[in-house]
Write an enzyme that holds these catalytic residues in place. Structure first.
Site: not given
Lengths: 180, 310
Positions: A160, A61, A162
């Site tokens: 993302h 991002c 994550e």
């Protein structure tokens, strides 16, 4: 998440912390803010040197925006970019938070099943150079736009990994280091 | 976590299926703000100063809490035109405040395209019993909390981010410290409990058991938790970070001080390097006058904003 795959991780806040690292992840956040903070702490030049040395680097991002050679839709006065990835990024291509979304992506390089991806005020890649491999696309405003790319040891994702618990992107990144 | 609308990884949904406003998407933005500073601004010009100083988001409002205190009267949602001007002026996320329980102000803010809504005790509450049902919105909400029970009640209503209430507009950090320590202390207690004890503790907290259990498992609040209410100096911001919050809201502390630009930058740096006393010493130097401040002890109970919300 990388620790689950056997890697050791540290947080980098200052230039001297880059020494001795094998790979670097520039995570999500606000690219405007991250660029300013990196500039203030003298991190931009060391990061440029790092990326241009061909060391494994993954931007998600905002991190992808910072790695892009060209970005559109920046704050007044522009924002510092690290560059190194031969793409043009459109910084809030997907609009504001009300347009943030999750979806399933087909990523041939990661195999089946399709992988869940969370896009938060996300950018999109609208142009790539010849050396850039496109890993995934996603429907944009009436067109298919690029959501993930690789160029040598640089990985960039507009979403993302994550925020989801699938480790396949992380394993792919570690593999870039093994193959370098 | 209890993600609504969560797509199963092996779903047969077609490639074009795109889901907005899911809990993962709401929580995701707060995750991206971690380690950052969110600043109150009342004009587009202040918003630009905040962005340039390194704020990760701005809170658009008509009057900062210190002025709301001074002026008295009913404090409401800001003028949509002012919010639109601020949205136009910056690339970072823009938040705005709605009154507690005032779901129509929230509908309006969502329609304006704000990125986060703060259901805030700083404004005059519109409902003395019910908070907004935040599940009904695609825009995410942040809510204030003084203790773990209050935080988990807000999360069960759909809040995707929590902040301490502190005591807004005072420049006195004491209440924010109290709230952060109260939440963290309760979480430490939770972690040492067996399942039987968790049921009783959930009851005492007046919080839903599944969220209490999730908090015990995670060892932290299930959503991002910021400090707010009384942060006036880089040291205040670093204090809250060392107490374990994920980031900091600064309200009146910046634009009510002598040199807003410099102070804003210093607070951003303090949050990045919160455990490095050498850096904190350097950036705390020569910041000009801090906001004057009100000692919380001198406030009457009725003047305390933190007591609003239930």
């Amino acid at each position: 998440m990388l620790r689950q795959l056997g890697a050791q991780t540290v947080q980098v806040r200052k230039p001297e912390q880059l020494a001795g690292l094998d790979g670097l992840i520039i995570p999500g956040g606000e690219s405007t803010t991250m660029g300013l903070v990196a500039e203030r702490w003298g991190l931009v030049e060391p990061l440029r040197t790092w990326v241009h040395a061909g060391k494994p680097t993954w931007g998600t991002c905002a991190g992808m925006i910072l790695l892009a050679a060209r970005a559109t839709g920046q704050k007044a006065g522009g924002q510092p970019l690290i560059g190194g990835l031969d793409v043009t990024v459109n910084r809030n291509y997907f609009g504001r938070q009300s347009d943030s979304f999750e979806t399933l992506l087909s990523v041939p390089a990661l195999g089946e099943p399709r992988i869940r991806a969370v896009f938060i005020r996300a950018p999109a890649i609208v142009e790539v150079g010849a050396a850039v491999e496109i890993l995934a696309t996603v429907p944009g405003r009436g067109e298919e736009v690029i959501a993930a790319v690789r160029q040598d040891a640089i990985l960039a994702t507009a979403f993302h990994p994550e925020l989801t618990d699938d480790l396949r992107w992380h394993a792919y990144f570690l593999d870039l280091w093994h193959r370098r | 976590m209890n993600e609504t609308n969560k797509l199963p990884a092996n779903s047969t949904a077609n490639h074009n299926e795109v889901i907005t406003g899911s809990f993962a998407v709401k929580v995701g933005l707060a995750q991206m703000l971690k380690g950052g500073v969110i600043m109150d601004v009342v004009t587009a010009e202040q918003a630009r100063i905040a962005e340039e100083a390194g704020a990760c988001a701005v809170m658009a409002l008509e009057r900062v809490p210190a002025d709301i205190r001074k002026d008295g009267g009913v404090a409401r949602m800001s003028d949509p035109r002012m919010i639109k001007e601020i949205i136009e002026a910056v690339t970072i996320p823009v938040m705005a405040k709605a009154r507690i329980g005032h779901f129509v102000e929230s509908q309006i803010l969502q329609a304006l395209g704000v990125d986060y809504i703060d259901e805030s005790e700083v404004l005059t509450p519109a409902d003395e019993e019910h908070h907004i049902n935040k599940h009904k919105f695609t825009v995410p909400f942040v809510c204030g909390a003084r203790d773990l029970g209050e935080a988990l009640r807000r999360i069960s209503e759909g809040a995707a981010m929590i902040r301490t209430k502190g005591e807004a507009g005072t420049g006195d950090i004491v209440e924010a410290v109290r709230h952060a320590r109260t939440v963290n202390g309760a979480i430490r207690q939770l972690r040492s409990m067996d399942e039987d004890e968790l049921f009783a503790f959930a009851k005492a907290l007046r919080a839903p058991y599944p969220l209490v259990k999730l908090t015990a498992e995670m060892g932290r609040l299930p959503v991002v938790n910021f400090a707010a209410g009384g942060v006036a100096t880089p040291a205040d911001a670093a204090l809250m970070m060392q107490l374990g919050v994920d980031g900091v809201f600064v309200g009146s502390g910046i634009f009510k001080s002598g040199n807003p630009e410099k102070r804003a930058r210093a607070i951003v740096m303090a949050v990045t390097h919160y455990s490095d006393a050498q850096i904190l010493a350097e950036i705390s130097e020569d910041l000009g006058e801090p906001m004057v401040g009100i000692n919380v002890d001198t406030l009457h109970e009725a003047e305390k904003m933190a007591a609003r919300g239930w």
